[in-house]
Enzyme design. Structure first.
Site, mmCIF file in Angstrom:
data_model
loop_
_atom_site.group_PDB
_atom_site.id
_atom_site.type_symbol
_atom_site.label_atom_id
_atom_site.label_comp_id
_atom_site.label_asym_id
_atom_site.label_seq_id
_atom_site.Cartn_x
_atom_site.Cartn_y
_atom_site.Cartn_z
ATOM 1 N N ASN A 13 54.554 36.319 9.082
ATOM 2 C CA ASN A 13 54.098 36.210 7.693
ATOM 3 C C ASN A 13 52.826 37.053 7.603
ATOM 4 O O ASN A 13 51.774 36.640 8.081
ATOM 5 C CB ASN A 13 53.810 34.736 7.369
ATOM 6 N N LYS A 15 51.178 37.758 5.043
ATOM 7 C CA LYS A 15 50.282 37.326 3.955
ATOM 8 C C LYS A 15 49.820 38.550 3.161
ATOM 9 O O LYS A 15 50.586 39.480 2.989
ATOM 10 C CB LYS A 15 49.124 36.502 4.535
ATOM 11 N N HIS A 98 54.812 28.116 0.843
ATOM 12 C CA HIS A 98 53.783 28.180 1.881
ATOM 13 C C HIS A 98 52.569 27.376 1.418
ATOM 14 O O HIS A 98 52.275 27.332 0.226
ATOM 15 C CB HIS A 98 53.394 29.640 2.141
ATOM 16 N N GLU A 100 49.544 27.982 1.411
ATOM 17 C CA GLU A 100 48.563 28.755 0.622
ATOM 18 C C GLU A 100 49.028 28.892 -0.829
ATOM 19 O O GLU A 100 48.223 28.904 -1.750
ATOM 20 C CB GLU A 100 48.334 30.135 1.277
ATOM 21 N N GLU A 170 54.679 23.439 9.059
ATOM 22 C CA GLU A 170 53.374 24.069 9.245
ATOM 23 C C GLU A 170 52.260 23.085 8.890
ATOM 24 O O GLU A 170 51.899 22.945 7.710
ATOM 25 C CB GLU A 170 53.244 25.302 8.350
ATOM 26 N N GLY A 176 45.856 29.356 10.570
ATOM 27 C CA GLY A 176 44.729 30.285 10.568
ATOM 28 C C GLY A 176 43.455 29.708 11.171
ATOM 29 O O GLY A 176 42.378 30.281 11.056
ATOM 30 N N SER A 216 48.990 28.805 13.871
ATOM 31 C CA SER A 216 48.317 29.349 15.061
ATOM 32 C C SER A 216 49.247 29.507 16.270
ATOM 33 O O SER A 216 48.805 29.365 17.413
ATOM 34 C CB SER A 216 47.087 28.517 15.430
#
Ligand code: PGA
Length: 254
Positions: A13, A15, A98, A100, A170, A176, A216
Site C-alpha cells: 500500500n 498510500k 483502510h 486512514e 490491520e 506506521g 508494520s
C-alpha cells in the site's frame, strides 16, 4: 480447505507516495528483483499513477491495485474514482476501508459495504480493512469492534462474493508505528475473523477466504507472521516503498 489451499497475497500500500517518475523508477527496481514469486504480488498505488504503474509492471509477476473505489458507476462525485474506471485499466484489486480513510475521510462501515459491492459487481476484489485502535484494544473490545466492521462491511454479500473478497486485519495501533502485533496477537484476531465468517456465511466458505495481516509488517517479522495458520498474506505500507525489503517479504511467503 486449509492454509495451503488459500491464495497468499502480498500487497503493498503505497498510500500517498511517489510521483509519476518515482513510480516508474521504483517499479523498475521491483520488477528486476521480484521474480518467480510463489504468491500473488500486488502494489496499490495512488490513483493518478495507476496508468504509469500498469505500464511499468507489464510482463512481470507484479500486479497493480487501487487504494479506493466509489460505489456509483459515474456521476457528480468530485474527486472520486469508479470501479468501471479502474476496470478500464485492468485493475482487479482495490483496498477498501483502510483505517486512514476511516479516520481522515469519513469512511464508515456503510460506505465500505457500498464500495466493496461496487468492486465485486465489476470483477474487482475488495481488500476490506478492519482493525481496532489502541483504546479499543486496551478496553478489551477488539473482537466486538471487528465483529461490527465485518458484519456491516460485508452486509448482503453472497458466499460467491465472499470468495472474491480479501480481509486485511490491520490493528490501527500497529500502522506506521513500527509497533507490530505479535504473531500470536495477529493470529488470534485472524482466526476470529475466519470463525465469524464461518458463522455469517458457512464454515467451508470461510476456509477459502484470504486473510491478510497489516501493520508494520517488514522484512524481519514477515516470516513469523506469515507462518501463522490463519494469516494468508500481508498488507504492507512503509516496507512496500523499498524494493529489497518488499522482495524479502514476498520471499517470506514461500
Ligand atoms: P505500515 O502500513 O506497514 O506502514 O504499518 C500498513 C497499512 O497501512 O496498510
Amino acid at each position: 480447505m486449509d492454509k495451503q489451499n488459500r491464495q497468499v497475497v502480498i500487497a503493498g500500500n503505497w498510500k500517498m507516495n511517489k510521483n509519476a517518475a518515482e513510480t516508474t523508477a521504483l517499479l523498475n527496481e521491483m520488477t528486476s528483483i521480484i521474480k518467480d514469486a510463489d504468491c500473488k504480488v500486488l502494489l496499490c498505488v495512488p490513483a493518478i499513477n495507476i496508468s504509469t504503474a500498469v505500464e511499468a509492471v507489464k510482463g512481470s509477476c507484479i500486479e497493480i491495485g487501487a487504494q479506493n473505489c466509489h460505489w456509483a458507476t459515474n456521476g457528480a462525485f468530485t474527486g472520486e474514482i469508479s470501479a468501471d474506471m479502474l476496470k478500464s485499466f485492468g485493475i482487479k484489486y482495490a483496498i477498501i476501508g483502510h483505517s486512514e480513510r476511516r479516520q481522515y475521510f469519513g469512511e464508515t462501515d456503510k460506505t465500505v459495504n457500498m464500495r466493496s459491492l461496487a468492486c465485486l459487481e465489476n470483477g474487482i476484489t475488495p481488500i476490506i480493512c478492519v482493525g481496532e485502535n489502541l483504546e479499543e484494544r486496551e478496553k478489551d473490545i477488539t473482537k466486538d469492534v471487528i465483529k461490527t466492521q465485518i458484519e456491516a462491511g460485508l452486509a448482503g454479500f453472497t458466499s460467491e462474493q465472499l470468495h472474491n473478497t480479501i480481509i486485511a486485519y490491520e490493528p490501527v495501533w500497529a500502522i506506521g508505528t513500527g509497533k507490530t502485533a505479535t504473531a500470536e496477537q495477529a493470529e488470534e484476531v485472524c482466526a476470529y475473523i475466519r470463525q465469524l465468517l464461518g458463522e455469517i456465511f458457512c464454515p467451508n466458505c470461510a476456509k477459502k477466504v484470504t486473510i491478510q495481516y497489516g501493520g508494520s509488517m517488514n522484512a524481519s517479522n514477515a516470516k513469523e507472521l506469515l507462518s501463522m495458520p490463519n494469516i494468508d498474506g500481508g498488507l504492507i505500507g512503509g516496507a512496500s516503498l523499498k524494493a529489497v525489503d518488499f522482495n524479502t517479504i514476498v520471499e517470506s511467503a514461500k
